[in-house]
Design a protein around this motif. Structure first.
Motif, PDB file in Angstrom:
ATOM      1  N   HIS A  71    -102.603  80.978 -58.264  1.00 19.26           N
ATOM      2  CA  HIS A  71    -102.604  79.629 -57.696  1.00 19.26           C
ATOM      3  C   HIS A  71    -102.102  79.574 -56.259  1.00 19.26           C
ATOM      4  O   HIS A  71    -101.755  78.510 -55.781  1.00 19.26           O
ATOM      5  N   GLN A  72    -102.058  80.708 -55.584  1.00 16.19           N
ATOM      6  CA  GLN A  72    -101.658  80.748 -54.183  1.00 16.19           C
ATOM      7  C   GLN A  72    -102.886  80.911 -53.294  1.00 16.19           C
ATOM      8  O   GLN A  72    -103.867  81.528 -53.693  1.00 16.19           O
ATOM      9  N   GLN A  73    -102.805  80.371 -52.093  1.00 18.56           N
ATOM     10  CA  GLN A  73    -103.843  80.581 -51.089  1.00 18.56           C
ATOM     11  C   GLN A  73    -103.598  81.950 -50.464  1.00 18.56           C
ATOM     12  O   GLN A  73    -102.502  82.225 -49.969  1.00 18.56           O
ATOM     13  N   VAL A  74    -104.599  82.810 -50.530  1.00 20.34           N
ATOM     14  CA  VAL A  74    -104.448  84.192 -50.061  1.00 20.34           C
ATOM     15  C   VAL A  74    -105.687  84.625 -49.288  1.00 20.34           C
ATOM     16  O   VAL A  74    -106.725  83.972 -49.313  1.00 20.34           O
ATOM     17  N   ARG A  75    -105.555  85.745 -48.625  1.00 18.77           N
ATOM     18  CA  ARG A  75    -106.696  86.460 -48.042  1.00 18.77           C
ATOM     19  C   ARG A  75    -106.730  87.805 -48.754  1.00 18.77           C
ATOM     20  O   ARG A  75    -105.735  88.528 -48.777  1.00 18.77           O
ATOM     21  N   VAL A  76    -107.870  88.116 -49.381  1.00 16.68           N
ATOM     22  CA  VAL A  76    -108.028  89.394 -50.076  1.00 16.68           C
ATOM     23  C   VAL A  76    -108.925  90.311 -49.264  1.00 16.68           C
ATOM     24  O   VAL A  76    -109.847  89.863 -48.580  1.00 16.68           O
TER      25      VAL A  76
END
Length: 103
Positions: A71-76
């Motif tokens: 539920h976190q905003q991330v860059r993968v």
């Protein structure tokens, strides 16, 4: 006529034995990580969701615990997995790096 039948069956044999393998492509994408609990495509342990509920990628990682980013905003960052997508699902990515996005 026999010659054409021979060519026909030889071409069927050649095409049925070859398997198209797409090369691994790099992926850099942003979104929110959620668990893949129920989906029609049933691959990936997690999903990268963009917008409200738009599944952008199915994710897996052998080196990173993706549960740490739920539920976190991330860059993968990662690479596509050959042979996917299937069953109308999203592109499948082996994640090698996750960065939390600071808003």
């Amino acid at each position: 006529m026999k010659f054409y039948l021979l060519i026909f069956f030889a071409s069927i044999l050649c095409f049925s034995c070859s398997e198209e393998v797409s090369p691994q492509e790099p992926v850099n994408a942003s979104g929110r990580v959620v668990k893949n609990e129920v989906s029609s495509f049933m691959y990936g342990t997690h999903l990268l969701v963009q917008g409200e509920d738009s599944v952008a990628f199915a994710l897996r990682s052998s080196t990173i615990n993706l549960d740490n980013y739920l539920h976190q905003q991330v860059r993968v960052t990662g690479k596509t997995i050959a042979g996917y997508p299937v069953d109308g699902g999203p592109i499948y990515v082996e994640v090698t790096r996750v960065e939390e996005k600071k808003d």
